[in-house]
Design a protein around this motif. Structure first.
Motif, PDB file in Angstrom:
ATOM      1  N   ARG A 130       5.676   5.608  -6.345  1.00  0.00           N
ATOM      2  CA  ARG A 130       4.748   4.492  -6.540  1.00  0.00           C
ATOM      3  C   ARG A 130       5.537   3.228  -6.260  1.00  0.00           C
ATOM      4  N   ALA A 131       5.138   2.476  -5.235  1.00  0.00           N
ATOM      5  CA  ALA A 131       5.945   1.345  -4.795  1.00  0.00           C
ATOM      6  C   ALA A 131       5.057   0.162  -4.444  1.00  0.00           C
ATOM      7  N   TYR A 132       5.504  -1.020  -4.847  1.00  0.00           N
ATOM      8  CA  TYR A 132       4.749  -2.221  -4.517  1.00  0.00           C
ATOM      9  C   TYR A 132       5.683  -3.434  -4.550  1.00  0.00           C
ATOM     10  N   VAL A 133       5.221  -4.510  -3.939  1.00  0.00           N
ATOM     11  CA  VAL A 133       5.946  -5.772  -3.905  1.00  0.00           C
ATOM     12  C   VAL A 133       5.350  -6.693  -4.961  1.00  0.00           C
ATOM     13  N   THR A 134       6.209  -7.346  -5.722  1.00  0.00           N
ATOM     14  CA  THR A 134       5.739  -8.305  -6.710  1.00  0.00           C
ATOM     15  C   THR A 134       6.665  -9.508  -6.712  1.00  0.00           C
ATOM     16  N   ARG A 135       6.301 -10.498  -7.487  1.00  0.00           N
ATOM     17  CA  ARG A 135       7.189 -11.635  -7.734  1.00  0.00           C
ATOM     18  C   ARG A 135       7.365 -11.779  -9.241  1.00  0.00           C
TER      19      ARG A 135
ATOM     20  N   LEU B   5      -3.184   0.239  -3.584  1.00  0.00           N
ATOM     21  CA  LEU B   5      -3.251  -1.047  -2.903  1.00  0.00           C
ATOM     22  C   LEU B   5      -2.867  -2.115  -3.913  1.00  0.00           C
ATOM     23  N   ALA B   6      -1.922  -2.966  -3.557  1.00  0.00           N
ATOM     24  CA  ALA B   6      -1.454  -4.006  -4.475  1.00  0.00           C
ATOM     25  C   ALA B   6      -1.378  -5.333  -3.735  1.00  0.00           C
ATOM     26  N   PHE B   7      -1.645  -6.414  -4.461  1.00  0.00           N
ATOM     27  CA  PHE B   7      -1.631  -7.742  -3.857  1.00  0.00           C
ATOM     28  C   PHE B   7      -0.962  -8.713  -4.811  1.00  0.00           C
TER      29      PHE B   7
ATOM     30  N   ASN C 245      10.282  -6.014   6.996  1.00  0.00           N
ATOM     31  CA  ASN C 245       8.901  -6.225   6.549  1.00  0.00           C
ATOM     32  C   ASN C 245       8.772  -5.701   5.121  1.00  0.00           C
ATOM     33  N   TRP C 246       8.496  -6.598   4.162  1.00  0.00           N
ATOM     34  CA  TRP C 246       8.432  -6.218   2.752  1.00  0.00           C
ATOM     35  C   TRP C 246       7.360  -5.150   2.514  1.00  0.00           C
ATOM     36  N   SER C 247       6.183  -5.355   3.070  1.00  0.00           N
ATOM     37  CA  SER C 247       5.082  -4.412   2.866  1.00  0.00           C
ATOM     38  C   SER C 247       5.413  -3.041   3.435  1.00  0.00           C
ATOM     39  N   PHE C 248       6.040  -3.004   4.600  1.00  0.00           N
ATOM     40  CA  PHE C 248       6.380  -1.728   5.231  1.00  0.00           C
ATOM     41  C   PHE C 248       7.442  -0.982   4.430  1.00  0.00           C
ATOM     42  N   ASN C 249       8.349  -1.706   3.804  1.00  0.00           N
ATOM     43  CA  ASN C 249       9.372  -1.041   2.994  1.00  0.00           C
ATOM     44  C   ASN C 249       8.749  -0.393   1.764  1.00  0.00           C
TER      45      ASN C 249
ATOM     46  N   TRP D 289       0.849  -1.186   0.000  1.00  0.00           N
ATOM     47  CA  TRP D 289       0.000   0.000   0.000  1.00  0.00           C
ATOM     48  C   TRP D 289       0.886   1.238   0.000  1.00  0.00           C
ATOM     49  N   ASN D 290       0.372   2.293  -0.610  1.00  0.00           N
ATOM     50  CA  ASN D 290       1.007   3.607  -0.566  1.00  0.00           C
ATOM     51  C   ASN D 290       0.009   4.535   0.081  1.00  0.00           C
TER      52      ASN D 290
END
Length: 330
Positions: free
Chosen positions: A234-239, A140-142, A220-224, A60-61
């Motif tokens: 604009r930042a999000y975690v992906t694989r 919000l990203a998932f 914590n990946w989400s917190f980073n 989330w941002n």
């Protein structure tokens, strides 16, 4: 963004939240904020159907002025049944941010930033809670993934267009800080990417601003991702499924942080002999296609830049984290 075994869904504009249940909050063109006079509010999405998955990592941002905060919860559908709502804790740019321990049942468990399910799910639903005047969520990203397929893209052929392109990213070592720097790989990596985008924060500042009280650390990946997002990016975690896919980012001028682990002798030239989990910044590829990294585990800033063998690096990255990456851009 969909790859074999992994899907990242990003919601960041009003149309993405069509049909959501909104209480005490309001939609804007590219954000969700509290309604006037409300001290808290929620947005609950419609169920989202995706490829079968057994892991989920949220991003989330958000802007959280003063004591404002944001919480993200998720539940998953396995067969006809829905799991409980699992929480990823409370995020705030102020002190006190924390993930939530103790969430484990027959359906799954939350491991700080990752929901791991006991069997495959085919849909999920999320709920975001905003608290405090001025709190706004703009992304919000998932990422959902199938652990059994996390190395399916190993060895995917490259088109080589990104080979020989190295992005200019400041070199920063986590090891020069005696007060905990040895475990600051994630915020150090984020600080390097931020600097490449013109946002200059020190490594200790990044570590302080990503510290997770329950986790008792900064990994914590989400917190980073949330930290980078709070600074306007604009930042999000992906694989990602392969280094060939990662080339799409570095080739477009976007360095990414990547998570991997290795045992002694598995990563030639590594700054550390072994690691159970380490973040570094992929800044490009040399002319032979080997990944070029800013590795914060180097003993000093001058030795951060490293080139690792492509096949060995890709195998360790995919097998350890399923290609987990932080994508941070303007």
């Amino acid at each position: 963004m969909t790859y074999p075994g992994s899907t990242t869904t990003i919601h960041e504009r009003a149309a993405d939240w069509t049909g959501a249940e909104i209480r005490g909050a309001q939609l804007h063109a590219e954000a969700v904020s509290l309604a006037s006079g409300a001290s808290s509010g929620t947005l609950t999405s419609l169920p989202l159907t995706v490829a079968a998955f057994d892991e989920l990592v949220p991003s989330w941002n958000a802007v959280t002025p003063g004591a404002g905060s944001v919480s993200v919860e998720v539940r998953a559908q396995m067969g006809a049944a829905w799991s409980r709502w699992y929480s990823f804790g409370t995020w705030s740019s102020a002190e006190g941010r924390s993930s939530l321990d103790g969430q484990k049942d027959s359906a799954g468990q939350v491991m700080t930033d990752t929901l791991r399910l006991s069997k495959k799910a085919t849909a999920y639903q999320y709920r975001v809670t905003l608290r405090g005047e001025g709190t706004t969520v703009r992304l919000l990203a998932f990422n959902t993934s199938d652990r059994a397929r996390q190395s399916a893209g190993l060895g995917t052929a490259s088109d080589r267009r990104a080979w020989g392109k190295i992005n200019d990213v400041p070199q920063r070592s986590q090891m020069i800080y005696p007060d905990g720097g040895e475990v600051w790989c994630s915020p150090t990596s984020v600080s390097m990417i931020l600097a490449a985008h013109g946002v200059d924060v020190t490594v200790p500042q990044a570590a302080k601003s990503t510290y997770d009280r329950a986790y008792d650390g900064t990994g914590n990946w989400s917190f980073n991702a949330a930290y980078a997002g709070a600074l306007g990016l604009r930042a999000y975690v992906t694989r990602l499924p392969s280094l060939a896919a990662a080339e799409n980012f570095t080739g477009a001028g976007m360095p990414i942080a990547v998570s991997l682990g290795w045992k002694k002798g598995e990563l030639p030239g590594a700054a550390m002999a072994t690691s159970s989990g380490h973040l570094m910044v992929l800044i490009g590829f040399d002319k032979a296609g080997n990944p070029v990294l800013n590795d914060p585990a180097a003993p000093n800033n001058a030795t951060v830049r490293r080139t690792y063998p492509r096949a060995a690096f890709e195998k360790l990255w995919l097998s350890h984290s399923g290609g987990l990456s932080y994508v941070v851009g303007g």
